[in-house]
Motif scaffolding. Structure first.
Motif, PDB file in Angstrom:
ATOM      1  N   THR A 174      25.133 -52.462  17.126  1.00 52.13           N
ATOM      2  CA  THR A 174      25.230 -51.780  15.835  1.00 52.13           C
ATOM      3  C   THR A 174      26.688 -51.726  15.412  1.00 52.13           C
ATOM      4  O   THR A 174      27.599 -51.781  16.248  1.00 52.13           O
ATOM      5  CB  THR A 174      24.668 -50.351  15.907  1.00 52.13           C
ATOM      6  N   ARG A 175      26.884 -51.623  14.128  1.00 52.46           N
ATOM      7  CA  ARG A 175      28.241 -51.504  13.588  1.00 52.46           C
ATOM      8  C   ARG A 175      28.194 -50.598  12.369  1.00 52.46           C
ATOM      9  O   ARG A 175      27.161 -50.470  11.703  1.00 52.46           O
ATOM     10  CB  ARG A 175      28.787 -52.877  13.179  1.00 52.46           C
ATOM     11  N   ALA A 176      29.315 -49.963  12.062  1.00 50.13           N
ATOM     12  CA  ALA A 176      29.381 -49.110  10.879  1.00 50.13           C
ATOM     13  C   ALA A 176      30.831 -48.925  10.463  1.00 50.13           C
ATOM     14  O   ALA A 176      31.750 -48.969  11.292  1.00 50.13           O
ATOM     15  CB  ALA A 176      28.728 -47.751  11.137  1.00 50.13           C
TER      16      ALA A 176
ATOM     17  N   ILE B  64      28.812 -48.071   5.550  1.00 50.67           N
ATOM     18  CA  ILE B  64      28.121 -49.356   5.649  1.00 50.67           C
ATOM     19  C   ILE B  64      27.627 -49.506   7.081  1.00 50.67           C
ATOM     20  O   ILE B  64      28.394 -49.298   8.031  1.00 50.67           O
ATOM     21  CB  ILE B  64      29.051 -50.518   5.267  1.00 50.67           C
ATOM     22  N   PHE B  65      26.367 -49.863   7.242  1.00 48.76           N
ATOM     23  CA  PHE B  65      25.745 -49.921   8.562  1.00 48.76           C
ATOM     24  C   PHE B  65      25.044 -51.260   8.759  1.00 48.76           C
ATOM     25  O   PHE B  65      24.446 -51.805   7.828  1.00 48.76           O
ATOM     26  CB  PHE B  65      24.732 -48.783   8.696  1.00 48.76           C
ATOM     27  N   GLY B  66      25.106 -51.766   9.977  1.00 49.40           N
ATOM     28  CA  GLY B  66      24.389 -52.988  10.322  1.00 49.40           C
ATOM     29  C   GLY B  66      23.853 -52.921  11.733  1.00 49.40           C
ATOM     30  O   GLY B  66      24.471 -52.321  12.611  1.00 49.40           O
ATOM     31  N   ALA B  67      22.686 -53.510  11.966  1.00 52.04           N
ATOM     32  CA  ALA B  67      22.076 -53.557  13.296  1.00 52.04           C
ATOM     33  C   ALA B  67      21.545 -54.954  13.556  1.00 52.04           C
ATOM     34  O   ALA B  67      20.984 -55.592  12.664  1.00 52.04           O
ATOM     35  CB  ALA B  67      20.954 -52.528  13.413  1.00 52.04           C
ATOM     36  N   ARG B  68      21.717 -55.425  14.773  1.00 55.61           N
ATOM     37  CA  ARG B  68      21.214 -56.730  15.198  1.00 55.61           C
ATOM     38  C   ARG B  68      20.591 -56.585  16.583  1.00 55.61           C
ATOM     39  O   ARG B  68      21.072 -55.816  17.412  1.00 55.61           O
ATOM     40  CB  ARG B  68      22.349 -57.762  15.263  1.00 55.61           C
ATOM     41  N   ASP B  69      19.512 -57.330  16.836  1.00 56.99           N
ATOM     42  CA  ASP B  69      18.925 -57.318  18.165  1.00 56.99           C
ATOM     43  C   ASP B  69      18.675 -58.743  18.629  1.00 56.99           C
ATOM     44  O   ASP B  69      18.571 -59.670  17.830  1.00 56.99           O
ATOM     45  CB  ASP B  69      17.636 -56.491  18.193  1.00 56.99           C
TER      46      ASP B  69
ATOM     47  N   ARG C 268      25.365 -46.454   1.997  1.00 59.51           N
ATOM     48  CA  ARG C 268      25.090 -45.227   1.260  1.00 59.51           C
ATOM     49  C   ARG C 268      26.418 -44.587   0.859  1.00 59.51           C
ATOM     50  O   ARG C 268      27.474 -44.883   1.436  1.00 59.51           O
ATOM     51  CB  ARG C 268      24.264 -44.252   2.097  1.00 59.51           C
ATOM     52  N   SER C 269      26.357 -43.699  -0.112  1.00 65.36           N
ATOM     53  CA  SER C 269      27.563 -43.029  -0.586  1.00 65.36           C
ATOM     54  C   SER C 269      27.299 -41.538  -0.740  1.00 65.36           C
ATOM     55  O   SER C 269      26.145 -41.096  -0.839  1.00 65.36           O
ATOM     56  CB  SER C 269      28.030 -43.625  -1.916  1.00 65.36           C
ATOM     57  N   GLN C 270      28.367 -40.786  -0.805  1.00 65.61           N
ATOM     58  CA  GLN C 270      28.291 -39.329  -0.868  1.00 65.61           C
ATOM     59  C   GLN C 270      29.503 -38.812  -1.617  1.00 65.61           C
ATOM     60  O   GLN C 270      30.588 -39.384  -1.567  1.00 65.61           O
ATOM     61  CB  GLN C 270      28.250 -38.755   0.554  1.00 65.61           C
TER      62      GLN C 270
ATOM     63  N   PHE D 284      21.112 -43.400   9.713  1.00 70.08           N
ATOM     64  CA  PHE D 284      20.528 -44.653   9.246  1.00 70.08           C
ATOM     65  C   PHE D 284      19.216 -44.946   9.973  1.00 70.08           C
ATOM     66  O   PHE D 284      18.288 -45.517   9.388  1.00 70.08           O
ATOM     67  CB  PHE D 284      21.514 -45.798   9.417  1.00 70.08           C
ATOM     68  N   PHE D 285      19.126 -44.555  11.240  1.00 72.94           N
ATOM     69  CA  PHE D 285      17.886 -44.746  11.983  1.00 72.94           C
ATOM     70  C   PHE D 285      16.787 -43.846  11.435  1.00 72.94           C
ATOM     71  O   PHE D 285      15.621 -44.246  11.365  1.00 72.94           O
ATOM     72  CB  PHE D 285      18.105 -44.469  13.469  1.00 72.94           C
ATOM     73  N   ASP D 286      17.139 -42.600  11.052  1.00 72.32           N
ATOM     74  CA  ASP D 286      16.138 -41.706  10.444  1.00 72.32           C
ATOM     75  C   ASP D 286      15.597 -42.289   9.144  1.00 72.32           C
ATOM     76  O   ASP D 286      14.406 -42.184   8.853  1.00 72.32           O
ATOM     77  CB  ASP D 286      16.768 -40.330  10.163  1.00 72.32           C
ATOM     78  N   LEU D 287      16.478 -42.881   8.361  1.00 71.37           N
ATOM     79  CA  LEU D 287      16.074 -43.384   7.043  1.00 71.37           C
ATOM     80  C   LEU D 287      15.306 -44.696   7.124  1.00 71.37           C
ATOM     81  O   LEU D 287      14.328 -44.890   6.375  1.00 71.37           O
ATOM     82  CB  LEU D 287      17.322 -43.585   6.169  1.00 71.37           C
ATOM     83  N   TYR D 288      15.718 -45.591   8.018  1.00 74.16           N
ATOM     84  CA  TYR D 288      15.194 -46.947   7.980  1.00 74.16           C
ATOM     85  C   TYR D 288      14.542 -47.403   9.291  1.00 74.16           C
ATOM     86  O   TYR D 288      14.036 -48.522   9.361  1.00 74.16           O
ATOM     87  CB  TYR D 288      16.310 -47.925   7.624  1.00 74.16           C
ATOM     88  N   GLY D 289      14.556 -46.551  10.320  1.00 72.74           N
ATOM     89  CA  GLY D 289      13.937 -46.942  11.588  1.00 72.74           C
ATOM     90  C   GLY D 289      14.867 -47.760  12.450  1.00 72.74           C
ATOM     91  O   GLY D 289      15.976 -48.098  12.084  1.00 72.74           O
TER      92      GLY D 289
END
Length: 409
Positions: free
Chosen positions: A289-291, A323-328, A341-343, A404-409
């Motif tokens: 993962t990266r962010a 900014i978030f990214g995940a790879r498996d 996402r922004s805030q 990000f895991f809560d929002l998108y799994g």
């Protein structure tokens, strides 16, 4: 342990807390529940990692999933592990690539000189994740240099050093450390392999005062670590003596400016955090993962007096983007994702001090582009009763944005 000192001078100053209010204040004058572990205590206790020191903080629970370097979670007043907000030298350091949790297992003692813990919900001041409380790791400028070397059983080693200089207009400091251990076999029932860890840390800070009213600053840190642990058998899913390993990198930097004149203080800051996490099994990558997080803020303070009451009004505006990214590898890329996402937020705080009474009221409005906006409130009061006794009361609300895991799994 061997310690070598070149002329070293640390400043002697009144204990000031920076996270119980949007403006620094004396510890004795804050109504919040605050614990400060100062530089002297940190040095004398000699812990290679900072997380064990949090056991000294009341209402705080520390859980470590394995040997040193393993996942470490801090729960304040019963809140979840991702409900504690971590600052490192003023930089928001919760890891968006790891479920918004603070990475306490990565914090070596070379990263900061003191720890400040504020218990209770502080979202009206600092926003998301400040449900249980706030932990701030701080470093102080020094003059001279200091070096430490330690070796111990099971391959433990620690080498670190720091140096700094100070003048009337400038202070600068740098510190670096390397530590690790071969660890122990954490899996019972057989010889197995040892679960060790490695940690490399560097931090630096610079402050320049080109004029009496103006202060410019820059600070940053970088951490790389490797932690070995036992996982589960891929076929039976039972706990097993596996060759799991996590490799992490966390780096951040901050630029700041502060201007003071005639009771007004205007400050601005821009920070950026970069996180990279990789999980491996027998040296084969399983996932990563990266962010990245970028936050800008502007704050205006006004100090004035009416009669015998001292007032401080504070307004702050903040905007950020993640900014978030995940790879498996193990699932053939099925869980891959790229998200952002922004805030934005506005915070208002009023502090009043008159005689034996100190009061503080804050309200904050957070707006999010991925979920519902929210308003948080906080109020507190401190009354000096004399004879070394004081009575304090506080009310606070806390929020935590979904990971990000809560929002998108």
């Amino acid at each position: 342990m061997f310690t070598a000192d070149l002329p070293l001078a640390t400043p002697v100053e009144q204990v000031v807390v920076v996270t119980a209010s949007r403006a620094p204040e004396a510890e004795k004058d804050t109504p919040a529940s605050v614990t400060v572990i100062d530089a002297t205590r940190v040095e004398r206790l000699g812990e290679p990692l900072l997380s064990p020191l949090l056991r000294l903080v009341p209402s705080t629970s520390l859980s470590v999933s394995g040997p040193a370097g393993s996942q470490t979670q801090v729960r304040v007043r019963g809140a979840e592990a991702n409900h504690t907000l971590l600052f490192i030298d003023g930089i928001r350091a919760n890891d968006p690539a790891a479920g918004n949790e603070p990475r306490f297992e990565l914090l070596s003692a070379d990263l900061g000189d003191s720890i400040e813990a504020v218990r209770g919900s502080q979202s009206a001041l600092w926003g998301s994740e400040a449900i249980g409380g706030v932990v701030a790791v701080r470093s102080s400028p020094i003059t001279g240099a200091n070096a430490v070397a330690e070796v111990g059983s099971r391959g433990f080693h620690r080498f670190s050093g720091k140096a700094g200089l100070r003048s009337e207009k400038m202070s600068a400091g740098i510190a670096a450390g390397l530590q690790g251990s071969d660890g122990i076999n954490a899996f019972a029932g057989g010889p197995g392999d040892r679960e060790g860890y490695r940690n490399r840390t560097v931090r630096a800070a610079l402050t320049w005062r080109p004029a009496a009213e103006l202060e410019l600053g820059a600070s940053g840190f970088a951490i790389t670590s490797r932690s070995e642990f036992d996982g589960v058998d891929p076929l039976t899913f039972a706990r097993a003596d596996t060759l799991d390993e996590s490799r992490n990198r966390l780096a951040a930097g901050r630029l700041s400016a502060r201007y003071q004149q005639d009771g007004w203080t205007v400050s601005a800051g821009l920070s950026h955090l970069d996180s990279r996490n990789r999980n491996l099994l027998a040296n084969t990558e399983q996932n990563r993962t990266r962010a990245d997080r970028t936050i800008g803020q502007v704050q205006v303070e006004r100090a004035f007096t009416t009669g015998t009451i001292k007032h401080r009004l504070i307004g702050a505006v903040e905007a950020g983007r993640e900014i978030f990214g995940a790879r498996d590898v193990v699932y053939g890329g099925f869980t891959n994702q790229d998200r952002s996402r922004s805030q934005a937020s506005f915070t208002a705080e009023w502090r009043a001090e008159g005689g034996p009474l100190v009061t503080d009221v804050a309200v904050r409005r957070d707006t999010f582009n991925r979920f519902k906006d929210v308003t948080s409130l906080r109020g507190s009061a401190l009354a000096e009763l004399g004879g070394g006794f004081a009575l304090a009361a506080s009310y606070g609300e806390g929020i935590a944005q979904p990971s990000f895991f809560d929002l998108y799994g």
